[in-house]
Each structure stands twice: as structure tokens, then as C-alpha cells.
Design an enzyme around this catalytic site. Structure first.
Site, PDB file in Angstrom:
ATOM      1  N   GLU A 121     -43.628 -48.105  17.919  1.00  0.00           N
ATOM      2  CA  GLU A 121     -43.837 -46.966  17.024  1.00  0.00           C
ATOM      3  C   GLU A 121     -42.618 -46.711  16.160  1.00  0.00           C
ATOM      4  O   GLU A 121     -41.483 -46.891  16.594  1.00  0.00           O
ATOM      5  CB  GLU A 121     -44.045 -45.704  17.851  1.00  0.00           C
ATOM      6  CG  GLU A 121     -45.276 -45.735  18.687  1.00  0.00           C
ATOM      7  CD  GLU A 121     -45.362 -44.518  19.594  1.00  0.00           C
ATOM      8  OE1 GLU A 121     -46.208 -44.516  20.478  1.00  0.00           O
ATOM      9  OE2 GLU A 121     -44.553 -43.584  19.419  1.00  0.00           O
ATOM     10  N   CYS A 135     -37.186 -42.805  12.549  1.00  0.00           N
ATOM     11  CA  CYS A 135     -36.965 -42.972  13.985  1.00  0.00           C
ATOM     12  C   CYS A 135     -37.509 -44.344  14.378  1.00  0.00           C
ATOM     13  O   CYS A 135     -38.710 -44.584  14.274  1.00  0.00           O
ATOM     14  CB  CYS A 135     -37.709 -41.842  14.693  1.00  0.00           C
ATOM     15  SG  CYS A 135     -37.643 -41.927  16.462  1.00  0.00           S
ATOM     16  N   CYS A 142     -40.131 -48.887  28.069  1.00  0.00           N
ATOM     17  CA  CYS A 142     -38.757 -48.634  28.506  1.00  0.00           C
ATOM     18  C   CYS A 142     -38.734 -48.774  30.014  1.00  0.00           C
ATOM     19  O   CYS A 142     -39.709 -48.429  30.688  1.00  0.00           O
ATOM     20  CB  CYS A 142     -38.308 -47.233  28.104  1.00  0.00           C
ATOM     21  SG  CYS A 142     -36.583 -46.882  28.525  1.00  0.00           S
ATOM     22  N   CYS A 146     -37.567 -41.956  32.717  1.00  0.00           N
ATOM     23  CA  CYS A 146     -37.227 -40.534  32.722  1.00  0.00           C
ATOM     24  C   CYS A 146     -38.539 -39.785  32.951  1.00  0.00           C
ATOM     25  O   CYS A 146     -39.562 -40.138  32.361  1.00  0.00           O
ATOM     26  CB  CYS A 146     -36.587 -40.130  31.393  1.00  0.00           C
ATOM     27  SG  CYS A 146     -35.083 -41.069  31.064  1.00  0.00           S
ATOM     28  N   CYS A 149     -40.730 -38.408  29.989  1.00  0.00           N
ATOM     29  CA  CYS A 149     -40.926 -39.270  28.815  1.00  0.00           C
ATOM     30  C   CYS A 149     -42.116 -40.190  29.000  1.00  0.00           C
ATOM     31  O   CYS A 149     -42.238 -40.865  30.032  1.00  0.00           O
ATOM     32  CB  CYS A 149     -39.668 -40.091  28.560  1.00  0.00           C
ATOM     33  SG  CYS A 149     -39.873 -41.297  27.240  1.00  0.00           S
ATOM     34  N   CYS A 371     -41.798 -39.390  19.595  1.00  0.00           N
ATOM     35  CA  CYS A 371     -41.836 -40.816  19.895  1.00  0.00           C
ATOM     36  C   CYS A 371     -42.482 -41.041  21.257  1.00  0.00           C
ATOM     37  O   CYS A 371     -42.273 -40.283  22.185  1.00  0.00           O
ATOM     38  CB  CYS A 371     -40.421 -41.363  19.856  1.00  0.00           C
ATOM     39  SG  CYS A 371     -39.700 -41.078  18.247  1.00  0.00           S
TER      40      CYS A 371
HETATM   41  N1  SAH Z   1     -33.963 -44.174  25.306  1.00  0.00           N
HETATM   42  C1  SAH Z   1     -33.137 -43.440  24.435  1.00  0.00           C
HETATM   43  C2  SAH Z   1     -33.705 -43.261  23.046  1.00  0.00           C
HETATM   44  C3  SAH Z   1     -35.171 -42.949  22.922  1.00  0.00           C
HETATM   45  S1  SAH Z   1     -35.763 -41.396  23.518  1.00  0.00           S
HETATM   46  C4  SAH Z   1     -32.787 -42.113  25.028  1.00  0.00           C
HETATM   47  O1  SAH Z   1     -33.378 -41.737  26.019  1.00  0.00           O
HETATM   48  O2  SAH Z   1     -31.877 -41.477  24.504  1.00  0.00           O
HETATM   49  C5  SAH Z   1     -35.369 -40.249  22.203  1.00  0.00           C
HETATM   50  C6  SAH Z   1     -35.275 -38.800  22.677  1.00  0.00           C
HETATM   51  O3  SAH Z   1     -36.584 -38.220  22.904  1.00  0.00           O
HETATM   52  C7  SAH Z   1     -34.508 -38.661  23.970  1.00  0.00           C
HETATM   53  O4  SAH Z   1     -33.577 -37.617  23.913  1.00  0.00           O
HETATM   54  C8  SAH Z   1     -35.609 -38.366  24.936  1.00  0.00           C
HETATM   55  O5  SAH Z   1     -35.093 -37.730  26.049  1.00  0.00           O
HETATM   56  C9  SAH Z   1     -36.557 -37.509  24.126  1.00  0.00           C
HETATM   57  N2  SAH Z   1     -37.919 -37.398  24.679  1.00  0.00           N
HETATM   58  C10 SAH Z   1     -38.611 -38.326  25.379  1.00  0.00           C
HETATM   59  N3  SAH Z   1     -39.830 -37.852  25.741  1.00  0.00           N
HETATM   60  C11 SAH Z   1     -39.919 -36.594  25.238  1.00  0.00           C
HETATM   61  C12 SAH Z   1     -40.939 -35.592  25.263  1.00  0.00           C
HETATM   62  N4  SAH Z   1     -42.104 -35.802  25.865  1.00  0.00           N
HETATM   63  N5  SAH Z   1     -40.691 -34.425  24.631  1.00  0.00           N
HETATM   64  C13 SAH Z   1     -39.508 -34.222  23.996  1.00  0.00           C
HETATM   65  N6  SAH Z   1     -38.519 -35.140  23.941  1.00  0.00           N
HETATM   66  C14 SAH Z   1     -38.704 -36.308  24.556  1.00  0.00           C
HETATM   67 FE1  SF4 Z   2     -36.508 -44.627  28.166  1.00  0.00          FE
HETATM   68 FE2  SF4 Z   2     -37.820 -42.406  27.530  1.00  0.00          FE
HETATM   69 FE3  SF4 Z   2     -35.758 -42.292  29.210  1.00  0.00          FE
HETATM   70 FE4  SF4 Z   2     -35.312 -42.798  26.605  1.00  0.00          FE
HETATM   71  S1  SF4 Z   2     -36.144 -40.911  27.468  1.00  0.00           S
HETATM   72  S2  SF4 Z   2     -34.405 -43.856  28.393  1.00  0.00           S
HETATM   73  S3  SF4 Z   2     -37.154 -43.999  26.105  1.00  0.00           S
HETATM   74  S4  SF4 Z   2     -37.711 -43.372  29.583  1.00  0.00           S
END
Ligand code: SAH
Ligand code: SF4
Length: 395
Positions: A121, A135, A142, A146, A149, A371
């Protein structure tokens, strides 16, 4: 690899395997190659003399990345004969857009097919002040899981090549009609590596892609306008700064190890104290080069005012910006977004400590623009089942 295996593995991504670029199915596309790759391709496949290869590569570079041409015919200062060879041996194709969504607020979201069944995406987020961020994704899926996410639940994970990352910018510029590169009234002024994936687990390709995107003879989106976001891959942070010169963003989300271990499981490997040390050592850090701390607002989990104060305390002495991100829920996700009043009260504490306008307004909600959100409903449900199983398993 499925999500279950990914979540239980200590070294989730086999980089030695993933660093290899997948073999293209048809003729090689020159769109997305680095300068050395372009030169080598001309020597190997177009019979270009080694002595002239650099000059030819420079010539093509400008057509590909400054003018964004999609046919060799347009390269008017290249001889007809060479143009014919190029057209026979190569293409200028970009990966296909399989879904394109435009929000009422101007946000555009692209689902891009890199290979059959492999999709990533890219989201364009226009800003109010004549600027806009693209973005981009650095991986499909990934490995880091987390818990808030959606990307981390995806079954397939692989690193994107530099070409696949650079092509995301080219695709967006095609769609926004941003060719040739202009210094005035740009729509895409900034690049953020905040799409799918953990960029620091794919640093070689991310670094090459940034070389392509920032090159002044091409797309010319500068390194200081490029931000790489990491969940905290401590041993790669210094290297990121040295190799790319970009801005750093850290997905913090918690101010103590217990909670961060739960939200960002990578914290078990690289706890907060080590992370903060690595951040303080980021090359070039200062008032004009601040670190962005991302903090997703999860109702009743990390949004108390005591945590706001702990955040301010933790960041003391670090040139920092704070982005409070309202949680973007996905069906059956294990969290809820904090109430708006609570986000504002939290922001107030942070504001009073000297950090300006930290709430990131949700953009493109009507198209699920955060994202990792552009998946079919059935995939989302499948993912949430996996997540619940994992949580039930005590991780
Ligand atoms: N993996 C990297 C970059 C991609 S995630 C990282 O984690 O930094 C980009 C941002 O979106 C991160 O800060 C992540 O924590 C946040 N994010 C992921 N899922 C989300 C959600 N459902 N709602 C809001 N922010 C989210
Ligand atoms: Fe991976 Fe999502 Fe965690 Fe970023 S926030 S490191 S994309 S699992």
C-alpha cells in the site's frame, strides 16, 4: 511464513534470503533502478560500451526520474537505434495499481501489485499548507506483530526491493500528474516510511531507494524531507542516519517497558533505555533535525495524564516532535481509540511542555487510509482471529 510462525520466532525475518531481488517475469523495467544498476543493465543487455555507459545512464536517468517518461520513444536525445534496442530489451513499466481510492479530503490510497498475490500500500496525504506526504511501504506485511497494528497480522512477509519502493513514488507522481519534476507547487513534498513493514529490517533497499528518490537530477525529494519510522530496531538506528541522512521517527506508544513489551513486542529485545540511547546518538540531531515520536492513543491502555507526563519526562533533552495518532480500529481489533476529550487533555500536557500541535488528524477515514487498512473484509476477520489466538496464547 504465516503470522503464527512470525510471531513466535526470535529472529523473525531471514534477511539473507530476503535481500535477493525476485526475478522479474518479463523484460526488466528500468523504472526504479539505481544509477549503478542502470549502468550495468545497459552494458549487459543493450550492448552499451563500458566507457560510455555512465554517460548513457545519466541521460536515461533524467528521462526516467525527472521527466517520468513511460516510453523510450520520448527520449529524444537518444539515437533512434539505441531507442529501438532499449525498447526491445527493457520496459519502463511500473507495478500495477490494483485498487485506487480517493477520499473526500484528497487523501489517495493505492493498493499496488508487485507480483501475482504480492501487494503493498501507498498513501498520499495532502496537507493544508501546500505540501503533501507520500507514505510508502518497505515490506509486504511485517514480522513484528505490534498488537494494535493490522499489518503485523499479514501472512506473507517479504522485503521490497529498492525498485519497488522507488516505484511507489513514481506511481503516485503518475497519478497526480507531477512530471516533470518541478520546484514549485509540488504535490508530493515529503516521503514518510510509515506504510507497511519495518524499514530497518530492509535497510539496504530502503537506503538505495532514498538515493533514487532524493537525487537532484530526478525526483529530487530531499533527505531532510524524508522520514523513516521504526518500531525501535536499535542496532540499525545509527546506520540509518549515516547512510541516508534522513529524519528519524520512533513508534514509541508507551513510556515504560512493561506496557511497551505488550504493545511493541520488539521492546523485549531492545528495551526503552537502549532505544533512548540510540536515539540520542542519531547523527545530526538538533533543533533543525528533531526526532518524531509517534504515540498511538489507545483507550484505557496508554492515554492517562500520568503517561502524558511520563512521556514528557522520557523525552527530556531530546530534540523531539510528538505525533499523537488516534488509533485506527480494524474489525475485532483488541483496542479502541481514546475518547477525543482524553486525547485533547493528553495533548494539553504535552503542549504545555513545549511541543506544538501534536495530534495527527485522521485523514481519509472514508477510505480506511491508515496504513495497513486496505484489505478485504474477509482478510481482516481472518487476521483478527489469528490475533486473538495469539493473545490467548499468552504472548
Ligand atoms: N514499522 C514502522 C513503520 C510503519 S508503521 C513502525 O512501526 O514505525 C507507521 C505508524 O503507524 C507507526 O507509528 C505505527 O505504530 C502506526 N500504526 C500502526 N497501526 C495503527 C493503527 N491501527 N492506528 C493508528 N496507528 C497505527
Ligand atoms: Fe510492523 Fe505495524 Fe509494528 Fe510497524 S507498527 S513494526 S508495521 S507491526
Amino acid at each position: 511464513m504465516n503470522a503464527q510462525t512470525a510471531s513466535s520466532s526470535a529472529h523473525p525475518l531471514d534477511l539473507s534470503f530476503d535481500r535477493r531481488a525476485p526475478k522479474p517475469a518479463g523484460p526488466l523495467s528500468l523504472a526504479g533502478l539505481t544509477r549503478p544498476q542502470l549502468r550495468d543493465a545497459l552494458i549487459a543487455h543493450a550492448g552499451v560500451d563500458e566507457k560510455k555507459a555512465k554517460m548513457r545512464a545519466d541521460q536515461l536517468w533524467r528521462w526516467i526520474y525527472h521527466y517520468g517518461v513511460t516510453s523510450f520513444e520520448e527520449m529524444t536525445n537518444v539515437s533512434k537505434d539505441l531507442r529501438a534496442v532499449l525498447a526491445r530489451e527493457f520496459t519502463l513499466d511500473r507495478p500495477k495499481i490494483v485498487e485506487r481510492l480517493v477520499s473526500v479530503d484528497g487523501t489517495r490510497k493505492y493498493l499496488i501489485q508487485l507480483a501475482p498475490g504480492v501487494e503493498c500500500e501507498t498513501v498520499f496525504i495532502p496537507d493544508v499548507a501546500r505540501s503533501g506526504a507520500l507514505c510508502v511501504s518497505s515490506q509486504v506485511g511485517c514480522t513484528l506483530n505490534c498488537t494494535f497494528c493490522h499489518t503485523g497480522t499479514q501472512a506473507l512477509v517479504r522485503n521490497l526491493t529498492a525498485a519497488e519502493i522507488a516505484a511507489q513514488v513514481m506511481i503516485a507522481r503518475d497519478d497526480l500528474e507531477e512530471w516533470p519534476t518541478s520546484n514549485e507547487n509540488r504535490k508530493i513534498t515529503n516521503i514518510v516510511f510509515m506504510g507497511m513493514g519495518e524499514p530497518l529490517y530492509n535497510l539496504d533497499h530502503v537506503s538505495d531507494a532514498i538515493d533514487i528518490i532524493s537525487d537532484g537530477d530526478g525526483m529530487a525529494i530531499g533527505r531532510r524531507r524524508t522520514t523513516v519510522s521504526t518500531s525501535g530496531v536499535v542496532p540499525k538506528i545509527q546506520e540509518l542516519g549515516e547512510r541516508t541522512g534522513t529524519m528519524l521517527a520512533i513508534s514509541l506508544h508507551a513510556t515504560n517497558d512493561d506496557l511497551r513489551n505488550e504493545l511493541v513486542p520488539l521492546n523485549r529485545k531492545y528495551p526503552l533505555a537502549e532505544l533512548m540511547d540510540a536515539i540520542r546518538a542519531y547523527p545530526g540531531l538538533g533543533n533543525s533535525k528533531r526526532v518524531t515520536f509517534e504515540y498511538v492513543m489507545l483507550k484505557g491502555v496508554n492515554d492517562s495524564l500520568a503517561e502524558a507526563r511520563a512521556l514528557v519526562k522520557l523525552l527530556k533533552g531530546v530534540p523531539a516532535k510528538i505525533n499523537l495518532i488516534p488509533f485506527n480500529p480494524w474489525p475485532n481489533s483488541p483496542y479502541e481509540c481514546s475518547d477525543w476529550d482524553q486525547i485533547e487533555a493528553f495533548a494539553d500536557v504535552v503542549n504545555r511542555a513545549g511541543y506544538a500541535s501534536p495530534i495527527r488528524t485522521p485523514r481519509g477515514r472514508d477510505i480506511f487510509a491508515a496504513c495497513g487498512q486496505l484489505r478485504s473484509e474477509s482478510e481482516k476477520i481472518k487476521a483478527s482471529v489469528l490475533r486473538k489466538q495469539r493473545l490467548a496464547g499468552g504472548e
